[in-house]
Design an enzyme around this catalytic site. Structure first.
Site, PDB file in Angstrom:
ATOM      1  N   ARG A 219      -6.111   0.774   0.339  1.00  0.00           N
ATOM      2  CA  ARG A 219      -5.760   0.598  -1.089  1.00  0.00           C
ATOM      3  C   ARG A 219      -7.076   0.686  -1.661  1.00  0.00           C
ATOM      4  NH1 ARG A 219      -1.542   1.263  -0.071  1.00  0.00           N
ATOM      5  NH2 ARG A 219       0.446  -0.195  -0.226  1.00  0.00           N
ATOM      6  N   GLU A 248      -3.976   4.452  -9.818  1.00  0.00           N
ATOM      7  CA  GLU A 248      -3.402   5.696  -9.556  1.00  0.00           C
ATOM      8  C   GLU A 248      -2.233   5.902 -10.564  1.00  0.00           C
ATOM      9  OE1 GLU A 248      -2.122   5.086  -5.438  1.00  0.00           O
ATOM     10  OE2 GLU A 248      -4.037   4.732  -4.663  1.00  0.00           O
ATOM     11  N   HIS A 267      -2.794   9.616  -2.728  1.00  0.00           N
ATOM     12  CA  HIS A 267      -1.935   8.815  -1.804  1.00  0.00           C
ATOM     13  C   HIS A 267      -0.688   9.263  -1.267  1.00  0.00           C
ATOM     14  CE1 HIS A 267      -0.975   4.093  -1.959  1.00  0.00           C
ATOM     15  NE2 HIS A 267      -0.654   4.498  -0.910  1.00  0.00           N
TER      16      HIS A 267
HETATM   17  O1  LIG Z   1       1.735   0.853   1.913  1.00  0.00           O
HETATM   18  C1  LIG Z   1       2.283   2.114   2.391  1.00  0.00           C
HETATM   19  O2  LIG Z   1       3.145   2.094   2.923  1.00  0.00           O
HETATM   20  C2  LIG Z   1       1.594   3.211   2.114  1.00  0.00           C
HETATM   21  O3  LIG Z   1       0.353   3.052   1.201  1.00  0.00           O
HETATM   22  C3  LIG Z   1       2.390   4.321   1.353  1.00  0.00           C
HETATM   23  O4  LIG Z   1       3.138   4.597   2.551  1.00  0.00           O
END
Ligand SMILES: O=C(O)[C@H](O)CO
Length: 302
Positions: A219, A248, A267
């Site tokens: 993240r 984002e 992402h």
């Molecule tokens: O947390 C998640 O699943 C990812 O960031 C997106 O697939």
């Protein structure tokens, strides 16, 4: 038992105000990571709400305390995306360390002259030390894929040693500082929590090697982006590959986009057809099980 549902049939997130209206009286919500499930939303949903199922492994968009307080169960989608995320992490790592984006740009725009000895040189995995910040399923899967590239050593740090996972990849537990100092490649694989927020900051970057490559597919919030910019633009570290940022989308005028040694992806770590299908099926099954009061295939213990 039949379930009535209303679907937001668009790739764009539901506008917040609309979501707040639509959740009123719902028994369950299936969301993705663009929806903040916080006290305001739970209030708007009202007392019928029994289950929130997120189509993601990350759950930093959910206010877990608020959910717990109300006895609302939570489903998420671990495991089904592990291979896909690990694969993309390796791709991003190689794209960054071997400067692939710069290289294709040069080839296309006339920068490709005669063969030159040090032109577009990068850093190789063979004989390297790979560090993993936050060892879980995804970290293990990344290491398994990197091993055939002849990595010399895997090291990791976490809140405590995780011997079962670490043994699978023969990784050594080290302190946060040692992880910074020893890693030639550092992959961030931890969840975003209060403890990990901004953990990749000047304190980390200033201890890293000049040849180090920093990779983040977890993240954006774990990284202090001002510090990362400083580290990259002053040559404190060699490069960074980011699949996640704050915010984002990252605005196109963001300074990180000006750096040749920073590869930024929008992402997409879990973006394969197979994985997104598996994630959506699992999220739906979690939701249905939650509504029926049955054990969920993947429930987050609150
Ligand atoms: O947390 C998640 O699943 C990812 O960031 C997106 O697939």
């Amino acid at each position: 038992q039949r379930v009535q549902f209303e679907m937001w049939d668009s790739d764009e997130p539901v506008p917040r105000l609309e979501l707040l209206k639509k959740v009123k009286g719902c028994d369950g919500i299936l969301c993705v990571l663009t929806e903040k499930i916080d006290a305001q939303l739970l209030e708007a949903a009202g007392p019928n709400l029994k289950v929130v199922s997120t189509m993601s492994v990350g759950f930093d968009h959910l206010s877990l305390d608020e959910l717990k307080k109300r006895g609302i169960r939570v489903g998420y989608t671990p495991d089904v995306l592990t291979d896909c995320v690990a694969e993309l992490t390796v791709a991003l790592l190689l794209a960054t360390s071997r400067r692939l984006i710069e290289a294709t740009h040069e080839a296309k725009t006339g920068g490709w002259g005669t063969w030159r000895t040090l032109w577009l040189c990068g850093h190789e995995l063979a004989n390297s030390t790979v560090g993993i910040l936050g060892l879980g399923r995804i970290g293990v899967a990344i290491a398994e894929r990197l091993k055939p590239f002849k990595v010399k050593k895997f090291i990791y740090t976490d809140v405590a040693p995780r011997p079962e996972l670490a043994n699978m990849i023969e990784a050594e537990y080290v302190s946060f500082d040692e992880l910074a100092k020893q890693s030639d490649f550092l992959a961030v694989c931890c969840a975003l929590t209060q403890e990990t927020h901004g953990i990749c900051n000047w304190n980390l970057f200033s201890k890293m090697k000049k040849n180090a490559i920093f990779i983040n597919t977890s993240r954006g919030g774990v990284v202090n982006q001002e510090d990362l910019y400083e580290a990259l633009s002053t040559g404190l570290i060699a490069g960074a590959g980011l699949d996640v940022t704050t915010p984002e989308p990252l605005p196109t005028h963001h300074p990180l986009f000006t750096l040749k040694n920073c590869v930024i992806l929008p992402h997409i770590a879990s973006a394969s057809y197979t994985t997104r299908n598996a994630m959506s099926a699992l999220a739906a099954n979690n939701l249905l099980a939650g509504l029926r009061g049955e054990p969920m295939p993947k429930e987050l213990k609150l």
